[in-house]
Scaffold this active site. Structure first.
Site, PDB file in Angstrom:
ATOM      1  N   ARG A  46      63.039  42.629  25.858  1.00 54.39           N
ATOM      2  CA  ARG A  46      63.958  42.240  24.770  1.00 54.39           C
ATOM      3  C   ARG A  46      64.466  43.440  23.994  1.00 54.39           C
ATOM      4  O   ARG A  46      65.583  43.452  23.511  1.00 54.39           O
ATOM      5  CB  ARG A  46      63.224  41.333  23.780  1.00 54.39           C
ATOM      6  CG  ARG A  46      63.165  39.900  24.208  1.00 54.39           C
ATOM      7  CD  ARG A  46      62.462  39.089  23.160  1.00 54.39           C
ATOM      8  NE  ARG A  46      63.376  38.847  22.038  1.00 54.39           N
ATOM      9  CZ  ARG A  46      63.545  37.676  21.471  1.00 54.39           C
ATOM     10  NH1 ARG A  46      62.865  36.637  21.888  1.00 54.39           N
ATOM     11  NH2 ARG A  46      64.366  37.516  20.466  1.00 54.39           N
ATOM     12  N   LYS A 104      41.563  40.135  46.012  1.00 57.77           N
ATOM     13  CA  LYS A 104      40.434  41.070  46.101  1.00 57.77           C
ATOM     14  C   LYS A 104      39.970  41.174  47.552  1.00 57.77           C
ATOM     15  O   LYS A 104      39.914  40.178  48.277  1.00 57.77           O
ATOM     16  CB  LYS A 104      39.300  40.605  45.193  1.00 57.77           C
ATOM     17  CG  LYS A 104      39.675  40.740  43.709  1.00 57.77           C
ATOM     18  CD  LYS A 104      38.492  40.522  42.804  1.00 57.77           C
ATOM     19  CE  LYS A 104      38.920  40.417  41.364  1.00 57.77           C
ATOM     20  NZ  LYS A 104      38.880  41.673  40.619  1.00 57.77           N
ATOM     21  N   GLU A 137      31.472  39.086  32.956  1.00 56.36           N
ATOM     22  CA  GLU A 137      32.160  40.266  32.409  1.00 56.36           C
ATOM     23  C   GLU A 137      31.365  40.810  31.229  1.00 56.36           C
ATOM     24  O   GLU A 137      30.733  40.044  30.495  1.00 56.36           O
ATOM     25  CB  GLU A 137      33.547  39.882  31.905  1.00 56.36           C
ATOM     26  CG  GLU A 137      34.457  39.331  32.969  1.00 56.36           C
ATOM     27  CD  GLU A 137      35.830  39.021  32.396  1.00 56.36           C
ATOM     28  OE1 GLU A 137      36.713  39.871  32.541  1.00 56.36           O
ATOM     29  OE2 GLU A 137      36.000  37.958  31.785  1.00 56.36           O
ATOM     30  N   ASP A 192      40.735  29.812  31.463  1.00 51.18           N
ATOM     31  CA  ASP A 192      41.056  31.204  31.779  1.00 51.18           C
ATOM     32  C   ASP A 192      40.475  31.646  33.131  1.00 51.18           C
ATOM     33  O   ASP A 192      41.074  32.443  33.833  1.00 51.18           O
ATOM     34  CB  ASP A 192      40.503  32.101  30.654  1.00 51.18           C
ATOM     35  CG  ASP A 192      40.907  33.562  30.804  1.00 51.18           C
ATOM     36  OD1 ASP A 192      42.110  33.800  31.007  1.00 51.18           O
ATOM     37  OD2 ASP A 192      40.032  34.443  30.731  1.00 51.18           O
ATOM     38  N   HIS A 250      40.256  31.121  39.121  1.00 51.08           N
ATOM     39  CA  HIS A 250      39.514  32.068  39.964  1.00 51.08           C
ATOM     40  C   HIS A 250      38.280  31.441  40.638  1.00 51.08           C
ATOM     41  O   HIS A 250      38.080  31.562  41.834  1.00 51.08           O
ATOM     42  CB  HIS A 250      39.057  33.278  39.150  1.00 51.08           C
ATOM     43  CG  HIS A 250      40.176  33.965  38.412  1.00 51.08           C
ATOM     44  ND1 HIS A 250      41.442  34.067  38.916  1.00 51.08           N
ATOM     45  CD2 HIS A 250      40.213  34.576  37.197  1.00 51.08           C
ATOM     46  CE1 HIS A 250      42.216  34.720  38.055  1.00 51.08           C
ATOM     47  NE2 HIS A 250      41.488  35.035  36.997  1.00 51.08           N
TER      48      HIS A 250
HETATM   49  C1  BG6 Z   1      41.937  37.276  34.062  1.00 54.68           C
HETATM   50  C2  BG6 Z   1      41.452  36.649  32.791  1.00 54.68           C
HETATM   51  O1  BG6 Z   1      42.597  36.323  34.864  1.00 54.68           O
HETATM   52  O2  BG6 Z   1      40.832  37.799  34.786  1.00 54.68           O
HETATM   53  C3  BG6 Z   1      40.686  37.655  31.956  1.00 54.68           C
HETATM   54  O3  BG6 Z   1      42.564  36.172  32.035  1.00 54.68           O
HETATM   55  C4  BG6 Z   1      39.590  38.302  32.781  1.00 54.68           C
HETATM   56  O4  BG6 Z   1      40.133  37.036  30.795  1.00 54.68           O
HETATM   57  C5  BG6 Z   1      40.137  38.815  34.107  1.00 54.68           C
HETATM   58  O5  BG6 Z   1      39.060  39.380  32.019  1.00 54.68           O
HETATM   59  C6  BG6 Z   1      39.009  39.287  35.012  1.00 54.68           C
HETATM   60  O6  BG6 Z   1      39.541  39.902  36.152  1.00 54.68           O
HETATM   61  P1  BG6 Z   1      38.748  41.060  36.921  1.00 54.68           P
HETATM   62  O7  BG6 Z   1      39.586  41.318  38.138  1.00 54.68           O
HETATM   63  O8  BG6 Z   1      38.651  42.204  35.990  1.00 54.68           O
HETATM   64  O9  BG6 Z   1      37.403  40.484  37.247  1.00 54.68           O
END
Ligand code: BG6
Length: 485
Positions: A46, A178, A212, A231, A236
């Site tokens: 933008r 991955k 994480e 999320d 995932h």
């Molecule tokens: C993202 C999430 O899709 O994946 C994040 O929104 C998360 O919250 C991330 O931290 C983790 O991805 P990776 O590849 O670092 O394990």
């Protein structure tokens, strides 16, 4: 397969994802000479800034994220591909600079990467259509979050579907990019060893963990309206579950793989009010120590609502109602501010039926296969072996396959692989619309249950493996999470 000439348009071109992942990924492929000479990256933002000002932002914000310090000559060559256009994505009257920037030649692939909030997807697609930019040779890439419930996911599918047909839509789940996820396909369908055992008769349970160490960081605005279930789990973790549990597809063709994944999602046992209460644990991190450093709790993060009920951890027990998997529990778990950063799948086999040794069967560790996505991508197969020396004592031993050690070839980040696939027109690693909806359909009762529930997520100290209830969830079945065993 060589990539043909393209114009890659990044909506959200000056945003976080573009700077952290997309531009660095394109640079990495450029250095490897994967990109055609005249291919370009058109960044849409933008801000009314000049090309030179934008390149300065790329220099200070994207360049530090390039995995190997760029060689100045390569970097300068890469920058020549970048074009900045100032467009208000939601206002069709501002699209002129984008129309002018795109090359009219029909043979050039156009990729529109929507790295924007999903609330803008419909409008951007409409505007691309209205300006004649959505041609037959175009592709659109959608970044998550792809909806926040079934209704909104259906809406996204419908709106984008008015402009692009399914074979032009690439829904990104970066976990599918991955290396180890694809290695899981190789393991299952490139070897004769596992398939006969890959079923309820021989597998006792499966654990899938994405843990994480990081907290919510500067993404609180998004995260607080999302939470771990939306999320991480809806996308995932369920995608990983699909790859582990799907029936062998006839080929690696997109629809063969996606049909097989869809079957898994549709066969997931629906939660009932009783199983919702018993089989799901949600948690929220409190202050604690990660790597010896003190960190604040979720509610103390800058701008966090004091009484936020957003979950930063979720663990659940899922079941798949098919002949192959009936009765085999799949334990899924993800959380922020956990004790370690790891993503892994653990497949545990049944115990031996009878011991011929002077050792009781209970002293035999069941075989297990650990598939590590990160860190240290690899596989370990745990077997029982004889300890050296006199007598016949058996102990667990590990067969280890470290992908980096084994294959010295340079690694590709998930976004590099996925971007190359988009540019090549390969859809296998992208979710189809019906898969997305099936995943939301399964998680929606959980969301509704939490919404109606007055209680808050269970607290857990940062730097741990989540609330004690998570260990109890799996403990009820006489099991332990691998890291706690
Ligand atoms: C993202 C999430 O899709 O994946 C994040 O929104 C998360 O919250 C991330 O931290 C983790 O991805 P990776 O590849 O670092 O394990």
């Amino acid at each position: 397969m060589a990539i043909s000439d393209f114009d890659l348009v990044l909506f959200g071109g000056s945003g976080d994802l573009a700077m952290r992942k997309l531009i660095p990924a394109m640079y990495a492929r450029d250095v490897c000479r994967d990109l055609p000479e005249s291919a370009r990256i058109i960044c849409v933002g933008r801000a009314a800034i000049s090309q030179e000002e934008f390149l300065r932002i790329v220099e200070t914000t994207a360049k530090p994220n390039v995995k190997e310090t760029p060689n100045e000559k390569n970097w300068a060559r890469f920058l020549e591909r970048i074009v900045y256009v100032s467009v208000n994505a939601t206002d069709v009257n501002t699209y002129g600079p984008l129309v002018d920037a795109l090359r009219p030649d029909e043979s050039i692939t156009r990729v529109y990467y929507l790295a924007t909030p999903p609330s803008l997807f419909a409008q951007i697609c409409d505007n691309l259509k209205a300006t004649g930019l959505a041609t037959a040779n175009s592709r659109v890439v959608l970044e998550k979050p792809l909806g926040r419930d079934l209704e909104s996911a259906k809406q996204i599918n419908a709106e984008v579907g008015k402009v692009f047909c399914e074979s032009q839509i690439y829904r990104i789940d970066h976990y599918l990019g991955k290396e180890t996820v694809q290695n899981l396909l190789a393991l299952r369908f490139g070897n004769v060893l596992f398939e006969p055992l890959w079923r309820r008769e021989w597998i006792s349970d499966v654990q899938i963990t994405i843990a994480e160490k990081i907290g919510v960081g500067n993404r609180l605005g998004y995260y607080d309206t999302s939470g771990a279930l939306r999320d991480m789990l809806q996308n995932h973790l369920l995608q990983l579950l699909c790859i582990v549990a799907m029936e062998p597809p006839a080929t690696i063709a997109p629809d063969a793989v996606r049909d097989a994944k869809l079957q898994v999602l549709r066969s997931l046992k629906r939660f009932t009010p009783t199983t919702l209460a018993q089989n799901i644990v949600r948690g929220q991190y409190r202050a604690g120590y990660v790597d010896g450093k003190q960190v604040p709790g979720y509610r103390e993060e800058p701008e966090a609502p004091k009484y936020s009920k957003t979950e930063t951890f979720v663990a659940l027990k899922a079941e798949i109602d098919t002949w192959r998997w009936a009765g085999v529990p799949f334990y899924l778990r993800t959380g922020k501010r956990m004790s370690d950063r790891l993503a892994e799948i653990v497949v545990r086999f049944k115990p031996i039926p009878h011991s011929i040794f002077n050792q009781s069967t209970s002293s035999f560790q069941p075989n297990s296969l650990v598939i590590r996505l990160q860190p240290n991508e690899g596989l370990s197969l745990n077997l029982m072996a004889k300890t050296p020396g006199e007598g016949m004592r058996l102990k667990q031993a590990e067969l280890e396959l470290d992908f980096r050690e084994q294959f010295k070839a340079p690694r590709m980040e998930a976004y590099e692989r996925l971007l190359l696939d988009v540019l090549r027109g390969q859809l296998t690693l992208f979710m189809r619309g019906d898969e997305l909806e099936a995943a939301w359909e399964w998680v929606e009762p959980i969301l509704n249950h939490w919404e109606q529930d007055d209680s808050s997520p269970l607290p857990y100290a940062s730097g741990t493996w989540g609330p004690a209830a998570s260990s109890a969830l799996i403990g009820r079945d006489g099991l332990q999470w691998r890291e706690e065993a």
